[in-house]
Design a protein around this motif. Structure first.
Motif: not given
Length: 125
Positions: A109-122
């Motif tokens: 949750a804090y400055k991971p080496d890599f992360w994606g752009q995200g996907t919304q869940v509603t």
């Protein structure tokens, strides 16, 4: 070039299910701790599920028993099966990777080496 690409988000009624996927490329997928992080607008990111390099799986209390994380190293893919969804699960969900070891689910949750752009869940009725 490192890429993490999430898919599978959407809108669902309470009690419903969704399966998120994350396709990874550009790095040694099985050498990292992989996991899912979510963020509600105005709040901090929270790690909710993680698989460490040794196979150890960790969940946050908020999703334990309802969500299942899995990965396919051959496909370099990470998944999150989400069942019994609740309105409080509404958030942007991110796939993330960080160095393996103790505390991985929190480090995602804090400055991971890599992360994606995200996907919304509603989740809403």
């Amino acid at each position: 070039q490192v890429q993490l690409v999430e898919s599978g988000g959407g809108s669902v009624q309470p009690g419903g299910s969704l399966r998120l996927s994350c396709a990874a490329s550009g790095y040694s997928f099985d050498g990292y701790c992989m996991g899912w992080v979510r963020q509600i607008p105005g709040q901090e990111r929270v790690g909710i599920a993680a698989i460490d390099r040794d196979g150890t799986i960790t969940y946050s209390d908020s999703v334990k028993g309802r969500f299942t994380i899995s990965q396919d190293n051959a496909k370099k893919s990470l998944y999150l099966q989400m069942n019994d969804l609740k309105p409080e699960d509404t958030a942007m969900y991110y796939c993330a990777a960080d160095f393996p070891g103790l505390g991985c689910i929190h480090r995602l949750a804090y400055k991971p080496d890599f992360w994606g752009q995200g996907t919304q869940v509603t989740v809403s009725s």
